[in-house]
Write an enzyme that holds these catalytic residues in place. Structure first.
Site, PDB file in Angstrom:
ATOM      1  N   LYS A   1       0.828  -1.216   0.000  1.00 29.75           N
ATOM      2  CA  LYS A   1       0.000   0.000   0.000  1.00 29.75           C
ATOM      3  C   LYS A   1       0.864   1.269   0.000  1.00 29.75           C
ATOM      4  O   LYS A   1       0.462   2.297  -0.539  1.00 29.75           O
ATOM      5  CB  LYS A   1      -0.948   0.006   1.196  1.00 29.75           C
ATOM      6  CG  LYS A   1      -1.937  -1.150   1.218  1.00 29.75           C
ATOM      7  CD  LYS A   1      -3.084  -0.956   0.240  1.00 29.75           C
ATOM      8  CE  LYS A   1      -4.086  -2.096   0.302  1.00 29.75           C
ATOM      9  NZ  LYS A   1      -5.108  -2.048  -0.744  1.00 29.75           N
TER      10      LYS A   1
ATOM     11  N   GLU B   1      -9.740   5.594   3.093  1.00 29.69           N
ATOM     12  CA  GLU B   1     -10.528   4.505   3.670  1.00 29.69           C
ATOM     13  C   GLU B   1      -9.571   3.357   3.936  1.00 29.69           C
ATOM     14  O   GLU B   1      -8.531   3.259   3.287  1.00 29.69           O
ATOM     15  CB  GLU B   1     -11.611   4.054   2.678  1.00 29.69           C
ATOM     16  CG  GLU B   1     -11.155   3.045   1.606  1.00 29.69           C
ATOM     17  CD  GLU B   1     -10.107   3.570   0.632  1.00 29.69           C
ATOM     18  OE1 GLU B   1     -10.035   4.811   0.441  1.00 29.69           O
ATOM     19  OE2 GLU B   1      -9.335   2.754   0.086  1.00 29.69           O
TER      20      GLU B   1
ATOM     21  N   SER C   1       1.770  -9.728  -0.643  1.00 28.06           N
ATOM     22  CA  SER C   1       1.409  -8.306  -0.623  1.00 28.06           C
ATOM     23  C   SER C   1       1.666  -7.633   0.716  1.00 28.06           C
ATOM     24  O   SER C   1       1.813  -6.408   0.777  1.00 28.06           O
ATOM     25  CB  SER C   1      -0.064  -8.132  -1.010  1.00 28.06           C
ATOM     26  OG  SER C   1      -0.889  -8.928  -0.180  1.00 28.06           O
TER      27      SER C   1
END
Ligand SMILES: Cc1ncc(COP(=O)(O)O)c(C=O)c1O
Length: 380
Positions: free
Chosen positions: A83, A105, A369
């Site tokens: 991210k 969010e 990830s």
């Protein structure tokens, strides 16, 4: 048509947001190839995020399952997931646009932590919206966001998960669009977000491709979990022009029954969610259905429009993994390789383990990830 991937995508938003999206599109198109911006981004990527992330050959897992398993280690990035690639880039864009406040969010909390982190780094005011259910199951990330100085707004609407957090962030953006940039955390939302976030995450695929080039071969298959789909698109972008098989793994949850899973492609239909046309899980009368995944980051009824398109073309195969299989993979990677994966990433690992006969003797690249610190305190 601009902002569309075949029949999917677009910009279906209240009029008040159109100027902000048009400004964002202009700035993104101007800056993405701008030497100064690229130099800034490259510098933060290496000195702050710690890129490039390595590709690791998981030899003990490979031996056990008869599949050559390679892991792209996005879990080693600062803040613990992919991210951060996107939030650093969008925070830089925010500065170039002269805005002082960012909102986001978050589901698993990884995007919230990554946003709170870049807000601290660049001295921006930051508010993160998170569903109350997600906040309870990802408490370590709630604490980290507060420590980093972000304002956390718990959302008690609907199913109190990612979709509801996204709705709340959109409402904030409509009200404060003059001075606020909304850092969407995945390849979802109105144009230009799906294209822009994919661009910033494509570093994953580029680096992985370069690592395989050094090894002198390509993987036979690339596997990634899919929530909104940003880590998956990021790694796929490095291999779309090859003959590698590509697999996007959705959250199969507990069962195929409505409310038990989050399979936007596996069980969804085309509709509009959060500003774009894409596949989403719907009730018989066309409402957004309740979804479930043990992984907060996959607990989302939609999927990025580019994935809907790639599904249609057949270039990527979308399949599912159930909660219990993801938990098995979570423990298996920890015990066999000393790596605790995020429960989201565990879905991609589980797909390979469950399909070991299909992948027997082949080289499979899995996008790891994120890391599972946020999940290792949970009773799963
Ligand atoms: C570690 C990790 N992997 C995957 C995801 C799913 O998001 P995306 O599909 O956009 O990669 C999340 C979302 O929170 C996450 O934290």
């Amino acid at each position: 048509m601009k902002g569309f991937f075949g029949d999917f995508g677009g910009m279906f938003v209240p009029e008040t947001l159109v100027p902000a999206l048009e400004q964002l599109e202009r700035e993104f198109n101007m800056l993405k190839d701008d030497p100064e911006f690229k130099k800034d981004l490259a510098r933060y990527s290496t000195t702050y995020i710690g890129r490039p992330s390595p590709v690791y050959y998981a030899s003990r897992m490979s031996e056990e399952y008869g599949v050559e398993i390679y892991l792209k280690r996005e879990d080693l990035n600062h803040t613990g997931s992919h991210k951060i690639n996107n939030t650093i880039a969008q925070a830089l864009l925010t500065r170039y646009m002269g805005k002082k406040r960012i909102i986001a969010e978050t589901g698993a909390g990884q995007h919230g932590v990554a946003t709170a982190t870049v807000a601290a780094l660049f001295g921006l005011d930051c508010t993160v919206y998170m569903g109350a259910v997600d906040a309870a199951r990802q408490k370590p990330n709630v604490d980290r966001m507060k420590l980093l100085g972000a304002k956390l707004e718990l959302v008690h609407d609907g199913s109190k998960t990612l979709k509801d957090a996204t709705n709340a962030a959109m409402r904030d953006w409509v009200k404060n669009v003059e001075d606020t940039h909304y850092i969407i955390g995945s390849v979802i939302g109105p144009h230009p977000f799906p294209e822009m976030v994919a661009h910033f995450q494509s570093v994953i695929g580029r680096e992985a491709r370069a690592s395989f080039k050094e090894m002198g071969f390509l993987p036979d298959a690339v596997v990634a979990c899919v929530g909104g789909g940003s880590n998956a698109i990021g790694i796929f972008k490095g291999f779309l022009d090859t003959s590698c098989e590509l697999y996007g793994i959705e959250a199969g949850g507990l069962s195929d029954n409505e409310g038990d899973h989050a399979m936007a492609i596996g069980k969804g239909r085309a509709g509009i969610l959060h500003g774009c046309v894409t596949y989403l899980v719907q009730t018989a009368d066309g409402q957004v259905a309740d979804v479930h995944s043990i992984a907060a980051g996959l607990d989302y009824p939609g999927i990025g429009p580019e994935h809907s398109y790639l599904h249609g073309t057949g270039r990527v195969t979308y399949d599912k993994v159930r909660d219990e299989d993801a938990v098995f993979a979570f423990r298996e990677l920890a015990r066999r390789e000393g790596i605790v994966p995020a429960v989201e990433s565990s879905h991609a690992i589980a797909y390979v383990l469950k399909n070991k006969d299909k992948f027997k003797g082949r080289k499979v690249l899995i996008n790891l990830s994120g890391r599972g610190d946020k999940d290792s305190e949970r009773d799963i």
